[in-house]
Enzyme design. Sequence first.
Site, short mmCIF file in Angstrom:
data_model
loop_
_atom_site.label_atom_id
_atom_site.label_comp_id
_atom_site.label_asym_id
_atom_site.label_seq_id
_atom_site.Cartn_x
_atom_site.Cartn_y
_atom_site.Cartn_z
N LYS A 1 -3.60 -0.54 8.41
CA LYS A 1 -2.65 0.41 9.00
C LYS A 1 -3.34 1.76 9.23
O LYS A 1 -3.16 2.39 10.27
CB LYS A 1 -1.41 0.56 8.10
N GLN B 1 4.65 0.27 1.04
CA GLN B 1 4.04 -1.06 1.12
C GLN B 1 4.67 -1.98 0.07
O GLN B 1 4.68 -1.66 -1.11
CB GLN B 1 2.52 -0.95 0.91
N ASP C 1 9.51 0.83 9.37
CA ASP C 1 9.50 -0.61 9.07
C ASP C 1 10.76 -1.30 9.58
O ASP C 1 10.79 -2.52 9.70
CB ASP C 1 9.40 -0.82 7.55
#
Length: 282
Positions: free
Chosen positions: A52, A96, A119
């Site tokens: 990322k 995460q 997300d």
Amino acid sequence: MALRIDGKKISSDIKEELKEKVAAMKEDGIFPCLAVIQVGNDPASTVYVGNKKKACAYIGIESKAFELPEETTQEELLALIEKLNEDDSVHGILVQLPIPAHMDEKEVIHAISPKKDVDGFHPQSVGALSIGEPGFVSCTPAGIIQLLKRSGIEIEGKECVVVGRSNIVGKPMAMLLLRENGTVTICHSRTKDLREVCKRADILVAAIGKPKFFDETYVKDGAAVIDVGIHRNADGKLCGDVDYDKVVDKVSAITPVPGGVGPMTIAMLMNNCVEAALRLSE
């Protein structure tokens, strides 16, 4: 001969488009920034976070990494999220997953501002998708729509079967296909005659989490097959939920594993981050 849908190529195209967009945004004084929080040092998570950061650097998005020790308390994590929610220079916040067992994943997801929920996991984002309001869509399903569209696969009016009903893939996938005017069936572990339902699909999305579960008896001639699964077989090689070698000669299009759906997830995360920066600067 089946079209091998190249997720690497399509994700690369999207990143190039975003790179140009971000350069133009910076000229207008908008500097997109993504905050990534990792708690503990799960090896797979460390790889994902690294990927990322690389994607951010390539596109021109600033990334702020917060690597917290395993023993961090939930209160400390929530305090950091709250601080980032209030920081105008941060446009996207990503925690995460998985997080350590002593933390409540649902509470952590709920703590992220829906305006920065790149997300697409916050209930407000999911609710917006279900009623057609603007919001962030979880990255894997959004990436699959791009794979289909950019490969010239028509969704409108097609029989679409999604196998899997997770909050991250199955449910939003079904809603996105519906938004594109597909006729959608969702299957799961309790579905009767799964094989027969799958054989009706013009577009089959396999997200069941079982290696090489779907063979040629599950697919219709000429179907497009999207394989969301990722596993390691006995030889340590990556494979998907679909038995690629058995299915490839029967279908019109198929995503390989690796190199299909996987690269799209990060590309769409970057896209969501750029969108968040644009919305927050309005």
